[in-house]
Design an enzyme around this catalytic site. Structure first.
Site, PDB file in Angstrom:
ATOM      1  N   ASP A  67       0.921  -1.203   0.012  1.00 32.45           N
ATOM      2  CA  ASP A  67      -0.084  -0.059  -0.016  1.00 32.45           C
ATOM      3  C   ASP A  67       0.915   1.312   0.011  1.00 32.45           C
ATOM      4  OD1 ASP A  67       0.902  -0.480   2.493  1.00 32.45           O
ATOM      5  OD2 ASP A  67      -0.941  -0.960   3.308  1.00 32.45           O
ATOM      6  N   ASP A 136      -7.554  -2.345  13.865  1.00 35.38           N
ATOM      7  CA  ASP A 136      -8.964  -2.508  13.391  1.00 35.38           C
ATOM      8  C   ASP A 136      -8.965  -3.746  12.841  1.00 35.38           C
ATOM      9  OD1 ASP A 136      -7.958  -1.792  11.181  1.00 35.38           O
ATOM     10  OD2 ASP A 136      -8.920  -0.236  10.674  1.00 35.38           O
ATOM     11  N   HIS A 138      -7.136  -4.424  10.033  1.00 29.62           N
ATOM     12  CA  HIS A 138      -6.859  -4.392   8.668  1.00 29.62           C
ATOM     13  C   HIS A 138      -5.396  -5.218   8.394  1.00 29.62           C
ATOM     14  CE1 HIS A 138      -4.706  -0.337   9.315  1.00 29.62           C
ATOM     15  NE2 HIS A 138      -3.764  -1.250   9.209  1.00 29.62           N
ATOM     16  N   GLU A 143      -9.687  -1.778   5.377  1.00 28.17           N
ATOM     17  CA  GLU A 143     -10.353  -1.538   6.564  1.00 28.17           C
ATOM     18  C   GLU A 143     -11.765  -2.080   6.577  1.00 28.17           C
ATOM     19  OE1 GLU A 143      -8.549  -0.146   8.289  1.00 28.17           O
ATOM     20  OE2 GLU A 143      -8.093   1.904   7.809  1.00 28.17           O
TER      21      GLU A 143
HETATM   22  C1  F6R Z   1       1.440  -1.413   5.957  1.00 27.15           C
HETATM   23  C2  F6R Z   1       0.208  -2.276   6.028  1.00 27.15           C
HETATM   24  C3  F6R Z   1      -0.622  -2.162   7.411  1.00 27.15           C
HETATM   25  C4  F6R Z   1       0.130  -2.269   8.801  1.00 27.15           C
HETATM   26  C5  F6R Z   1      -0.508  -1.870   9.924  1.00 27.15           C
HETATM   27  C6  F6R Z   1       0.157  -2.387  11.396  1.00 27.15           C
HETATM   28  O1  F6R Z   1       2.088  -1.578   4.823  1.00 27.15           O
HETATM   29  O2  F6R Z   1      -0.125  -2.749   5.227  1.00 27.15           O
HETATM   30  O3  F6R Z   1      -1.638  -3.119   7.192  1.00 27.15           O
HETATM   31  O4  F6R Z   1       0.996  -3.393   8.732  1.00 27.15           O
HETATM   32  O5  F6R Z   1      -1.080  -0.828   9.779  1.00 27.15           O
HETATM   33  O6  F6R Z   1       0.958  -1.056  11.452  1.00 27.15           O
HETATM   34  P1  F6R Z   1       2.236  -1.272  12.567  1.00 27.15           P
HETATM   35  O7  F6R Z   1       3.006  -2.255  12.088  1.00 27.15           O
HETATM   36  O8  F6R Z   1       2.971   0.272  12.254  1.00 27.15           O
HETATM   37  O9  F6R Z   1       1.471  -1.478  13.685  1.00 27.15           O
END
Ligand code: F6R
Length: 263
Positions: A67, A136, A138, A143
């Site tokens: 992403d 959440d 994801h 989301e």
């Molecule tokens: C990032 C991504 C997100 C993160 C998630 C956790 O490329 O795809 O799904 O893996 O938001 O983020 P952290 O590791 O910062 O808690």
């Protein structure tokens, strides 16, 4: 789903880097799907170490990031492209021509998303996908409510994600409201998946996505539908799992399990 609980974040990072390194050694031109965020930083540091100390070769691999924030140019310090260069790519011998990160400042996100999907197909699909998880639930930026059939597209970020990611920006108002993300359907097509999570703040969602019902309200539950998904956690992230003892028994008796199931 295979669940591996490591004592600490460092151990979690070492185990996941070991899995990735093993896959790269097995297939030199592997196609990796990559995640950003705090969680994989230790894993990437370990991979850099294996490259520097043992010569792990990245020269033939292709990578696709999950992403990118809509509106951020690739060189912006908060872009995921910048993150990847900073944490992994510039420290290893990856061929930059084989590195794909969604382009946040594209003029036509819809056309770009279709192009991105096509590049994944052209590369032969993703062999090994690394994921983190948001509070959440994801994966990527899929989301709550994202279809399990979804493909790369623009998603509006959920309030909790914006709040969680505000730590990287000067002000919460600066956090982009949209991202281009691979879809749940795109992720599920990866041949193998590795999700990593650490810290107490992930404990609730980790218990929900591993032991709760499959629902698009927690898109990580889609991994329950994948045949080769592994989850590596630290103790804190695993603290609310009900069947921890069972997962640990399987981990510690892997030789017996492998004999029985042939994995
Ligand atoms: C990032 C991504 C997100 C993160 C998630 C956790 O490329 O795809 O799904 O893996 O938001 O983020 P952290 O590791 O910062 O808690």
């Amino acid at each position: 789903m295979e669940i591996i609980i490591a004592p600490t974040y460092q151990e979690m990072s070492k185990i996941s880097a070991h899995f990735i390194a093993r896959e790269i050694k097995k297939k030199h031109d592997i196609v990796l799907g990559l995640a950003t965020g705090d969680t994989p930083i230790g894993t990437y540091q370990e991979l850099v170490k294996v490259h520097k100390e043992e010569g792990l070769d990245f020269s033939k691999i292709t990578t696709f990031n999950l992403d990118e924030y809509v509106g951020l140019p690739p060189l912006h310090k908060n872009s995921y492209n910048y993150f990847m260069q900073d944490n992994l790519f510039r420290h290893v011998n990856v061929n930059q021509a084989n590195v794909y990160v969604p382009q946040g400042n594209t003029e036509d996100p819809e056309e770009f998303s279709a192009w991105y999907e096509q590049q994944i197909k052209n590369a032969g699909g993703i062999d090994f996908q690394i994921l983190g998880i948001g509070r959440d639930g994801h994966i990527g930026f899929n989301e709550p409510g994202s279809s399990f059939a979804s493909r790369t597209r623009v998603k509006a970020l959920y309030k909790q994600t914006i709040e969680d990611n505000a730590r990287f920006f000067d002000r919460i108002e600066d956090v982009p409201r949209f991202a281009i993300t691979m879809g749940v359907g795109t992720i599920l097509e990866a041949k193998k998946i590795l999700l990593i999570a650490n810290g107490e703040k992930k404990a609730d969602v980790v218990a929900q996505f591993i032991e709760g019902p499959v629902t698009s309200q927690i898109t990580a539950t889609a991994l329950q539908l994948h045949t080769l998904a592994t989850v590596v956690l630290d103790e804190a992230a695993a603290s609310k799992l009900k069947r921890k003892e069972y997962y640990n028994w399987v981990r510690d008796n892997k030789h017996l399990v492998q004999k029985m199931v042939g994995r």
